[in-house]
Design an enzyme around this catalytic site. Structure first.
Site, PDB file in Angstrom:
ATOM      1  N   LYS A 144       0.866  -1.186   0.000  1.00  0.00           N
ATOM      2  CA  LYS A 144       0.000   0.000   0.000  1.00  0.00           C
ATOM      3  C   LYS A 144       0.903   1.236   0.000  1.00  0.00           C
ATOM      4  CE  LYS A 144      -4.417   1.347   2.093  1.00  0.00           C
ATOM      5  NZ  LYS A 144      -5.272   1.039   0.924  1.00  0.00           N
ATOM      6  N   GLU A 169      -7.817  -5.021  -9.785  1.00  0.00           N
ATOM      7  CA  GLU A 169      -8.477  -4.339  -8.679  1.00  0.00           C
ATOM      8  C   GLU A 169      -8.980  -2.983  -9.132  1.00  0.00           C
ATOM      9  OE1 GLU A 169      -5.282  -3.966  -5.838  1.00  0.00           O
ATOM     10  OE2 GLU A 169      -4.073  -2.761  -7.217  1.00  0.00           O
TER      11      GLU A 169
END
Length: 274
Positions: A143, A175
């Site tokens: 992330k 995603e």
């Protein structure tokens, strides 16, 4: 509104936290973050979020300057000092101040509380549209603070009257820009297994679903969308959010699916008792 943060061992109001200009997060975009929220004043899935944050740090060769138990104590102090019943918590760790603009010496760690910006109820009732983009994030399992792709696509998303973008590469879906992707084919719940950030809400929903559906983690192709019965996305703020249109393709009858809404109810029951 009183919101507080932690910066390298000191707790102070969020608006007083400041970085020096030689930080590698600014100079080189070298940093990572994580984001979670509280329900009923308690951090949701704390153990899983900390595990992901620590794994991201390891992959980016950044030593975490605080232990898990101390971090939880800090989080709860920040939550208690806030003036809101529930808050979001954002961790940001950068490469720190660099003497030569490239070397990592000591990372900078910030933890801040934020106001939660909930997904509009109408999106759960009507579902959302997303556009497609031929792209896969570098180091997708981390992330990182690099979100320039979706920022550059903001105008395209607005022009299409869409809510987000769905990434794919060589015909394989990964995603959304800030959330995970699922489809239903009958009672089979299918989600991509690679080139993704392994979301905590994703993990929670998969656990909730396993008693009622066959859960499959595998490559999901663009061609899978044509016979998908339902589609949805998951994240800390979106929970279980129906997707009814992808590009020019309408998913099934263009309405939120019953299985998706069932999982949303299951998730809402979980967080109601958290």
């Amino acid at each position: 509104m009183a919101l507080y943060g932690y910066f390298n061992g000191t707790i102070l109001p969020v608006e007083q936290i400041a970085f020096g200009i030689t930080d590698l997060g600014l100079l080189r975009g070298f940093g990572l973050f994580d984001y979670f929220r509280t329900y009923n004043g308690r951090p949701f899935q704390w153990d899983w979020y900390w595990e992901r944050f620590a794994n991201s740090a390891t992959k980016m060769h950044l030593p975490v300057p605080i232990q898990k138990e101390e971090a939880y104590r800090v989080v709860m102090e920040l939550v208690d000092k806030s003036s809101l019943p529930d808050v979001a918590i954002r961790f940001v760790m950068t490469g720190g101040y660099s003497p030569d603009s490239i070397s990592v010496v000591n990372p900078n760690l910030v933890m801040i509380t934020e106001e939660i910006h909930p997904t509009p109820l109408s999106q759960f009732e009507e579902g959302i549209k997303v556009i497609l983009d031929d792209y896969v994030r570098e180091m997708a399992e981390v992330k990182s603070t690099d979100y320039k792709r979706v920022i550059l696509l903001a105008q395209a998303i607005r022009s299409a009257r869409a809510s987000d973008v769905l990434y794919h590469k060589n015909g394989e879906i990964s995603e959304l820009s800030r959330s995970n992707f699922f489809i239903f084919k009958g009672d089979r719940l299918i989600t991509p297994n690679r080139h993704i950030l392994h979301g905590i809400t994703r993990r929670t929903v998969m656990n909730l679903a396993q008693n009622d559906f066959q859960v499959e983690e595998r490559p999901v192709l663009l061609s899978d969308l044509y016979d998908a019965d339902e589609a949805f996305t998951t994240s800390s703020t979106k929970r279980v959010l129906p997707i009814v249109q992808i590009g020019e393709l309408t998913i099934a009858d263009g309405k939120p699916g019953k299985r998706t809404l069932f999982l949303l109810e299951e998730f809402n029951e979980l967080i109601g008792n958290w």
